[in-house]
Motif scaffolding. Structure first.
Motif, PDB file in Angstrom:
ATOM      1  N   LEU A   1       2.479  -2.759   8.945  1.00 15.68           N
ATOM      2  CA  LEU A   1       3.153  -3.937   8.394  1.00 15.68           C
ATOM      3  C   LEU A   1       4.241  -3.534   7.399  1.00 15.68           C
ATOM      4  N   GLN A   2       3.991  -2.492   6.607  1.00 13.56           N
ATOM      5  CA  GLN A   2       5.013  -2.002   5.678  1.00 13.56           C
ATOM      6  C   GLN A   2       6.244  -1.517   6.436  1.00 13.56           C
ATOM      7  N   VAL A   3       6.005  -0.786   7.510  1.00 15.14           N
ATOM      8  CA  VAL A   3       7.115  -0.283   8.309  1.00 15.14           C
ATOM      9  C   VAL A   3       7.864  -1.446   8.946  1.00 15.14           C
ATOM     10  N   LEU A   4       7.143  -2.427   9.411  1.00 11.06           N
ATOM     11  CA  LEU A   4       7.778  -3.605  10.006  1.00 11.06           C
ATOM     12  C   LEU A   4       8.665  -4.312   8.991  1.00 11.06           C
ATOM     13  N   ASP A   5       8.257  -4.301   7.730  1.00  4.61           N
ATOM     14  CA  ASP A   5       9.077  -4.908   6.677  1.00  4.61           C
ATOM     15  C   ASP A   5      10.420  -4.202   6.509  1.00  4.61           C
ATOM     16  N   LEU A   6      10.508  -2.932   6.958  1.00  2.00           N
ATOM     17  CA  LEU A   6      11.757  -2.179   6.851  1.00  2.00           C
ATOM     18  C   LEU A   6      12.762  -2.567   7.933  1.00  2.00           C
TER      19      LEU A   6
ATOM     20  N   MET B   1       0.850  -1.180   0.000  1.00  2.00           N
ATOM     21  CA  MET B   1       0.000   0.000   0.000  1.00  2.00           C
ATOM     22  C   MET B   1       0.892   1.238   0.000  1.00  2.00           C
ATOM     23  N   ARG B   2       0.632   2.108  -0.915  1.00  2.83           N
ATOM     24  CA  ARG B   2       1.417   3.332  -1.033  1.00  2.83           C
ATOM     25  C   ARG B   2       0.992   4.361   0.021  1.00  2.83           C
ATOM     26  N   ASN B   3       1.907   5.293   0.272  1.00  4.29           N
ATOM     27  CA  ASN B   3       1.569   6.400   1.167  1.00  4.29           C
ATOM     28  C   ASN B   3       0.639   7.370   0.455  1.00  4.29           C
ATOM     29  N   LEU B   4      -0.075   8.137   1.230  1.00  2.00           N
ATOM     30  CA  LEU B   4      -0.990   9.132   0.682  1.00  2.00           C
ATOM     31  C   LEU B   4      -0.386  10.519   0.806  1.00  2.00           C
ATOM     32  N   GLY B   5      -0.619  11.367  -0.198  1.00  2.00           N
ATOM     33  CA  GLY B   5      -0.236  12.768  -0.112  1.00  2.00           C
ATOM     34  C   GLY B   5      -1.183  13.492   0.837  1.00  2.00           C
TER      35      GLY B   5
ATOM     36  N   ALA C   1     -12.334   2.048   0.219  1.00  2.00           N
ATOM     37  CA  ALA C   1     -12.298   0.618  -0.074  1.00  2.00           C
ATOM     38  C   ALA C   1     -12.009  -0.215   1.170  1.00  2.00           C
ATOM     39  N   ALA C   2     -11.374   0.394   2.157  1.00  2.00           N
ATOM     40  CA  ALA C   2     -11.058  -0.300   3.414  1.00  2.00           C
ATOM     41  C   ALA C   2     -11.195   0.701   4.553  1.00  2.00           C
ATOM     42  N   SER C   3     -11.358   0.188   5.738  1.00  2.00           N
ATOM     43  CA  SER C   3     -11.489   1.061   6.903  1.00  2.00           C
ATOM     44  C   SER C   3     -10.160   1.748   7.210  1.00  2.00           C
ATOM     45  N   ARG C   4     -10.246   2.808   7.973  1.00  2.00           N
ATOM     46  CA  ARG C   4      -9.038   3.510   8.426  1.00  2.00           C
ATOM     47  C   ARG C   4      -8.133   2.539   9.196  1.00  2.00           C
ATOM     48  N   GLU C   5      -8.741   1.693  10.017  1.00  2.00           N
ATOM     49  CA  GLU C   5      -7.959   0.751  10.825  1.00  2.00           C
ATOM     50  C   GLU C   5      -7.201  -0.240   9.945  1.00  2.00           C
ATOM     51  N   THR C   6      -7.839  -0.706   8.882  1.00  2.00           N
ATOM     52  CA  THR C   6      -7.164  -1.615   7.955  1.00  2.00           C
ATOM     53  C   THR C   6      -6.013  -0.906   7.270  1.00  2.00           C
ATOM     54  N   PHE C   7      -6.236   0.329   6.847  1.00  2.00           N
ATOM     55  CA  PHE C   7      -5.188   1.123   6.213  1.00  2.00           C
ATOM     56  C   PHE C   7      -3.989   1.294   7.146  1.00  2.00           C
TER      57      PHE C   7
END
Length: 126
Positions: free
Chosen positions: A82-87, A1-5, A70-76
């Motif tokens: 999880l993306q940060v954890l991958d770092l 999931m990409r970051n949002l501007g 498309a998804a809840s704020r919590e899912t986002f």
């Protein structure tokens, strides 16, 4: 999931706060403090739809698009976490550090999530 501007995030905040799908005009109205142009918001919503952050459907008139997250704020947020954890070089160490950094009700929520039925919805902690 990409970051949002910044404007994408503001538009998503509007959609997450709404109980029903919104037209471009309704999003513009809800963003009145930012004073965005109608066409700018329309472009942002189109871009968010292409990124699969929002879904769009035709309104009752058959002409107007209505947008919904498309998804809840919590899912986002969970996907961002999880993306940060991958770092992390060491996921386990990062998880342990995170778990030890939360306290109070947040720690209780984590503890409950790890010991309770995984299909159960978390309690509303607003």
């Amino acid at each position: 999931m990409r970051n949002l501007g910044a404007l994408e995030r503001a538009v998503m905040d509007v959609l997450w706060a709404r109980a029903t799908p919104a037209t471009v005009r309704e999003v513009v109205t809800d963003l009145a403090d930012r004073n965005p142009a109608y066409t700018t918001v329309m472009t942002v919503l189109d871009r968010l739809a292409r990124k699969d952050f929002v879904r769009r459907e035709r309104g009752e008139d058959g002409r107007t698009w209505r947008y919904v997250a498309a998804a809840s704020r919590e899912t986002f947020v969970a996907e961002l976490m999880l993306q940060v954890l991958d770092l992390a070089g060491d996921r386990d160490a990062a998880l342990v550090h995170f778990a030890r950094s939360v306290a109070g009700t947040e720690a209780d929520v984590l503890r409950d999530a790890l010991t309770d039925d995984p299909d159960r919805e978390p309690p509303d902690r607003r």
